[in-house]
Scaffold this active site. Structure first.
Site, PDB file in Angstrom:
ATOM      1  N   HIS A   1     102.564  60.732  75.414  1.00 25.36           N
ATOM      2  CA  HIS A   1     101.870  59.595  76.043  1.00 25.36           C
ATOM      3  C   HIS A   1     101.117  60.082  77.282  1.00 25.36           C
ATOM      4  CE1 HIS A   1     101.448  55.667  78.050  1.00 25.36           C
ATOM      5  NE2 HIS A   1     101.604  55.145  76.849  1.00 25.36           N
TER       6      HIS A   1
ATOM      7  N   ASP B   1     102.700  48.061  75.493  1.00 26.61           N
ATOM      8  CA  ASP B   1     102.581  46.645  75.818  1.00 26.61           C
ATOM      9  C   ASP B   1     101.583  46.511  76.961  1.00 26.61           C
ATOM     10  OD1 ASP B   1     104.268  47.694  77.796  1.00 26.61           O
ATOM     11  OD2 ASP B   1     105.511  45.907  77.924  1.00 26.61           O
TER      12      ASP B   1
ATOM     13  N   PHE C   1      95.460  49.893  76.839  1.00 26.81           N
ATOM     14  CA  PHE C   1      95.024  50.881  77.832  1.00 26.81           C
ATOM     15  C   PHE C   1      93.843  50.414  78.678  1.00 26.81           C
ATOM     16  CE2 PHE C   1      97.171  53.568  74.628  1.00 26.81           C
ATOM     17  CZ  PHE C   1      98.147  54.123  75.456  1.00 26.81           C
TER      18      PHE C   1
ATOM     19  N   TYR D   1      99.568  45.856  80.544  1.00 27.25           N
ATOM     20  CA  TYR D   1      99.871  46.158  81.937  1.00 27.25           C
ATOM     21  C   TYR D   1     100.582  44.966  82.573  1.00 27.25           C
ATOM     22  CZ  TYR D   1      96.513  50.030  81.481  1.00 27.25           C
ATOM     23  OH  TYR D   1      95.856  51.167  81.096  1.00 27.25           O
TER      24      TYR D   1
END
Length: 219
Positions: free
Chosen positions: A183, A63, A76, A65
């Site tokens: 991740h 999701d 990202f 930031y």
């Protein structure tokens, strides 16, 4: 929050989500008392930037930031002025340095999208300061439909972490390149993200398909 216009979505607007699910989600967002990130005009930025036929690589995030001023609608990626760089992105840049010798100059990854990289979050909004706070709104239906739409020809998928891997479980690993690793967050990057060389592997695969590689480090 005034819901964003769908006029710039192009072919993505044909996905059933926008008729069946978006009105309910938009109503929930309009009633949300907290600040919503990214700003409304940028919620669908990744899809507006890149039409289905132009997608060569898919990178799925979780999701946006949750820090105001960071998210701008691309997984990202962050606004170019953001410092310090978000921690997961900093680890992506470390891996880029190890894989290709250098990271980009700033956290804005829109030049990846210019080259056919879809930077899609599994959930497209977040309340400021509350990571994963909109995980139950129903955004995942859109992700599933986007991936189904992209099943028409081979593509490369970078699936970092369990959320992305679950979302893309139906992506055919024979037809497509699927790179699945932990991740890049500080909690898990050292469990297999570092050293995975995803960027050079994607380029090798693309070139094997007769297509140009992605310029990952600079426009």
């Amino acid at each position: 929050m005034t819901p964003p216009s769908l006029s710039a979505l192009g072919d993505w607007a044909e996905l059933p989500f926008f008729a069946a699910d978006w009105p309910r989600i938009a109503q929930r967002l309009a009633a949300e008392p907290r600040e919503i990130l990214p700003p409304a005009p940028k919620i669908f930025a990744a899809l507006e930037h890149l039409q289905p036929a132009a997608v060569e690589v898919v990178i799925l995030g979780q999701d946006p930031y949750p820090t105001p001023g960071h998210a701008h609608g691309y997984a990202f990626s962050a606004e170019p002025h953001v410092r310090p760089i978000p921690r997961s992105l900093a680890n992506i840049f470390k891996e880029l340095h190890g894989d290709l010798g250098a990271p980009p100059e700033d956290p804005d990854l829109r030049f990846w999208a210019d080259q056919g990289v879809l930077l899609l979050n599994n959930v497209l909004t977040v309340p400021a300061g509350c990571a994963n706070g909109h995980a139950k709104l129903g955004w995942q239906t859109l992700t599933a439909q986007v991936l189904a739409r992209l099943s028409d020809r081979p593509r490369a998928y970078l699936l970092w972490g369990a959320h992305a891997q679950k979302a893309a479980a139906q992506v055919d690993p024979v037809q497509n390149l699927k790179i699945e690793t932990p991740h890049p967050s500080p909690l898990s990057a050292r469990r297999g993200f570092f050293g995975s060389r995803p960027f050079s592997r994607v380029n090798d695969w693309l070139q094997g398909q007769g297509k140009p590689g992605i310029h990952w480090t600079k426009p």
